[in-house]
Design a protein around this motif. Structure first.
Motif, PDB file in Angstrom:
ATOM      1  N   ARG A 235       0.837  -1.202   0.000  1.00  0.00           N
ATOM      2  CA  ARG A 235       0.000   0.000   0.000  1.00  0.00           C
ATOM      3  C   ARG A 235       0.869   1.249   0.000  1.00  0.00           C
ATOM      4  N   VAL A 239       0.894   4.218  -2.929  1.00  0.00           N
ATOM      5  CA  VAL A 239       0.625   5.626  -2.611  1.00  0.00           C
ATOM      6  C   VAL A 239       1.803   6.505  -2.995  1.00  0.00           C
ATOM      7  N   LEU A 245      -2.643   9.809  -5.191  1.00  0.00           N
ATOM      8  CA  LEU A 245      -3.208   8.903  -4.194  1.00  0.00           C
ATOM      9  C   LEU A 245      -2.805   9.306  -2.780  1.00  0.00           C
ATOM     10  N   LYS A 246      -3.732   9.153  -1.868  1.00  0.00           N
ATOM     11  CA  LYS A 246      -3.455   9.276  -0.439  1.00  0.00           C
ATOM     12  C   LYS A 246      -3.671   7.903   0.190  1.00  0.00           C
ATOM     13  N   VAL A 247      -3.158   7.724   1.383  1.00  0.00           N
ATOM     14  CA  VAL A 247      -3.247   6.420   2.047  1.00  0.00           C
ATOM     15  C   VAL A 247      -4.695   5.944   2.108  1.00  0.00           C
TER      16      VAL A 247
END
Length: 775
Positions: A235, A239, A245-247
């Motif tokens: 993940r 990210v 993208l954010k977590v």
């Protein structure tokens, strides 16, 4: 509900049926490639047939025209879309000139230059895998082949083609731990010096299940399901490397995993491409690696060339060690590829021995081969192989029994905690005790009689003893576990560690049974979902001793919390509440409420609690492994006739599982000793790219195995007192087998210099050739 005594049979220390197995053996297991989605697309990669070449042109026109094709993606497309390069070496290591460690920039797919056979160049996405394969074959890539180097000697030779401008000599990084001046003085004063040139050959991890990635976008979030050991790390990579993208935008899921062995840690370039395709097309996209892709494009392991020396006094006490090792890290010097040979492996260089001085020169070199990464043991097998080969060579020089020489140099129990020459502190260890038990289990004293019987049958016998330890944890010492006691009689246990065939869910369930006192069927272990739990994951033999510690702590806190709730329900002070076998009672009365009945009374019909546990340092599992072999003088074939091991892994939760881990690990170590090897030709083509060409050990290796455990020396670094076990057998088996073969050859009259210079794998042709040197 079962009686308390019945329930305790399923707690720690007992052998139980693995809770993972019913689904797997009845075909109800769910691996990533089993997953289907409406509108699922299939991705296939076009990979470089060259080890080193310039990409002059990519023509995708014919591929785009194939019916069913939705996208043909190039490396340039990824760059334009904002996909970032893969991370390089960490900033804590440097080149010999003091500059930062160097590597070529690695994109998810090559853009202008390919650096190893199998590097991805184009990705084709289609409605069916057949259409994707047909389109991939229609892609035309115009390459201009360039010279390639595949080993460290060629890569560091003058005029060798450089893999990146920052390292014209192809040296990615170098470390020099130890005290070179003090070691030189010790060697100058030594009564005996032994030296060996040793090769830890390159290996393929060969997990049963290949890498598989399924990516989809649901509700604006990227959901990636894949076969992996470290979901949170994947993940993080998604990210960090994909744009926008954010977590909270990403969920990584892992279902059943058919083996990892270290090669499924962290993010791969293919993961990024599949995720990018799913986001771009807004449809689910799946890629399943073919076996040839696993051989060419998944990480390889080991590949270390060493010159090692040991100085001893007249009585056989080791004064110092000096090691010069060069690691082939492949085409891209990743952080893992550099850290394993330059930092992690050296931590155990002196093993279980009280060796006061050490000097090492450790170099990571880039070549036009598949990048190297973690493989079961990750540096420790190479280091232990070196010191154990030196100990046998020293025993021959001093004409001492190899067990006696080891005994003379073992770190004593009264020296604990002991800090080795690399600054690593062993919290506990009774190494001589392990040696004594190993010698007894193997009937070391009866070896001469068995050797005579072997010779009478026309065979050439040999034996060896290996005493060793292992560093565990991945230097990540914290794990968090959450419990949810549900009203329907289920206790959910959620952890960020990852099952991959090693049975960790069963061990966790047994630990939960210890605290909750309920049948093991009530425990449901949940892993592999970053929306539920996040942490380091499973690597470095850490899952039980760190993750299991969190299970115990969280379970205890859940019960303590529930006592307060029970006190409210029973109108008693929490201090008057007693918990046993799934029920709370008020001390001295018959007032009682069941755990699950109590859960039903809560606002959300559940009792929840989470807690973390922190280990104070690594654990140091250790062992004595003893191997006996026979060589067929007519063919050079090596047979293992007996293999005995006594293993200290501290507290044991699941006896059958830990034996499977040690024995299975030993078979992998035997594979390195006798048959496994990745081979490239001079042009960089992988010769061993399938199971037709890459040999692996067969089940008959298990003949004569005796495996026992000593649990009397619990670790002091964690609340369980457990030590890691997953990699222990692999680390000990390789030197045990090789030293036994060398002993057999020398006993049969092969000159010592010839026998000690034999390199792995000890396949029949090599052993037979050595036998022909007998006088």
């Amino acid at each position: 509900m079962n009686s308390p005594n019945e329930t305790l049979r399923f707690g720690s220390g007992h052998t139980v049926r693995r809770i993972e197995d019913p689904a797997l053996i009845t075909g109800r297991g769910q691996f990533t490639d089993d997953l289907q989605r409406a509108g699922l697309l299939h991705l296939v990669f076009v990979r470089s047939p060259h080890a080193h070449a310039t990409i002059k042109q990519i023509d995708i026109a014919d591929a785009v025209a194939v019916p069913g094709v939705l996208a043909v993606i190039t490396g340039a497309d990824l760059v334009e879309a904002g996909v970032k390069p893969m991370p390089g070496p960490p900033p804590i290591i440097f080149r010999p000139d003091g500059k930062p460690a160097a590597t070529a920039l690695r994109r998810a797919m090559a853009t202008d230059l390919v650096r190893f056979v199998g590097e991805a160049v184009v990705a084709v996405v289609a409605e069916s895998r057949e259409a994707a394969v047909n389109a991939a074959e229609a892609v035309f890539v115009d390459y201009e082949a360039l010279p390639a180097v595949t080993n460290v000697q060629a890569a560091t030779a003058p005029g060798a083609p450089a893999l990146c401008d920052a390292a014209p000599d192809n040296i990615a990084a170098q470390t020099r731990p130890g005290d070179a001046a003090a070691v030189a003085a010790a060697f100058a004063s030594a009564a005996h010096v032994v030296a060996l040139d040793l090769v830890n050959q390159r290996l393929a991890p060969t997990a049963m299940e290949p890498r598989v990635v399924l990516a989809e976008v649901l509700g604006g979030r990227l959901i990636v399901t894949l076969s992996c050991q470290m979901p949170t790390a994947v993940r993080g990579g998604l990210v960090d490397l994909l744009p926008g993208l954010k977590v909270e935008d990403v969920q990584v899921r892992v279902v059943d995993v058919g083996g990892g062995f270290g090669m499924k840690t962290g993010i791969y370039p293919e993961d990024l491409v599949v995720a990018h395709a799913a986001r771009s097309l807004n449809r689910p996209v799946k890629w399943c690696a073919q076996r040839v892709e696993e051989f060419t494009a998944s990480v390889h392991g080991r590949d270390l060339v060493s010159h090692a020396e040991m100085a001893l006094d007249a009585d056989g006490r080791v004064l110092a060690m000096r090691v010069r090792s060069t690691a082939n890290v492949g085409a891209y010097a990743t952080g893992v590829a550099c850290m394993i040979p330059l930092v992690i492996g050296p931590w155990v260089s002196t093993g279980v021995y009280d060796i006061p001085l050490l000097a090492m020169t450790l170099t990571a070199v880039m070549t036009h081969t598949t990048p190297v990464g973690a493989y079961r043991g990750a540096g420790r097998p190479e280091a232990i192989y070196i010191v154990e080969r030196l100990m046998d060579a020293a025993a021959r020089t001093l004409q001492m029994d190899p067990a006696a020489l080891r005994r003379r140099n073992l770190v004593r129990a009264d020296q604990m905690p002991y800090t080795n020459a690399m600054g690593q502190t062993y919290d506990v260890g009774e190494f001589e005790k392990m040696l004594d038990q190993g010698l007894a289990l193997a009937d070391w004293a009866g070896g001469a009689a068995r050797a005579a019987q072997s010779r009478a049958r026309g065979q050439l016998p040999g034996r060896s003893v290996t005493t060793f330890l292992e560093w565990t944890s991945g230097n990540s010492f914290v794990e968090t576990v959450a419990f949810k006691v549900r009203a329907d009689g289920i206790i959910e246990l959620t952890s960020a560690t990852q099952a991959m065939g090693q049975g960790i869910a069963t061990s966790y369930a047994q630990l939960a049974v210890d605290i909750f006192g309920v049948p093991i069927e009530c425990i449901r272990v949940l892993q592999g979902d970053t929306d539920r739990a996040n942490g380091f994951g499973s690597a470095g033999s850490r899952s039980l001793y760190i993750g299991g510690s969190a299970v115990q702590v969280a379970a205890e806190r859940t019960v303590d919390h529930a006592k307060g709730l029970a006190g409210e329900a029973l109108e008693a002070a929490p201090s008057d509440i007693e918990y046993r076998a799934g029920a709370f009672t008020v001390v001295g009365t018959d007032l009682k409420i069941g755990l699950f009945e109590l859960a039903a009374r809560q606002a959300d019909a559940a009792i929840t609690m989470s807690a973390d546990a922190t280990s104070t340092g690594p654990s140091w599992p250790n062992a004595c492994h003893i191997c006996e072999v026979e060589i067929d003088p007519d063919t050079g074939a090596v047979a293992i006739t007996a293999y005995a091991s006594v293993n200290d892994i501290g507290r044991i939760v699941s006896p059958q599982i830990v034996q499977g881990q040690v024995d299975g690990g030993a078979v992998q170590g035997i594979g390195q000793a006798l048959c496994e090897q990745i081979v490239y030709d001079n042009s960089g083509q992988l010769v061993t790219a399938s199971f037709m060409d890459y040999a692996m050990p067969h089940a008959d290796v298990f003949r004569g195995f005796k495996t026992t455990f000593d649990t009397s020396v619990p670790s002091k670094t964690n609340v369980l007192g457990a030590k890691g076990v997953g990699e222990l057998g692999t680390i000990g088996a390789t030197p045990a087998v090789v030293n036994a073969v060398v002993d057999a050859l020398i006993s049969a009259g092969v000159p010592r210099a010839v026998a000690e210079s034999l390199q792995m794998p000890l396949e029949p042709a090599r052993v037979w050739a050595a036998l022909q040197t007998r006088a």
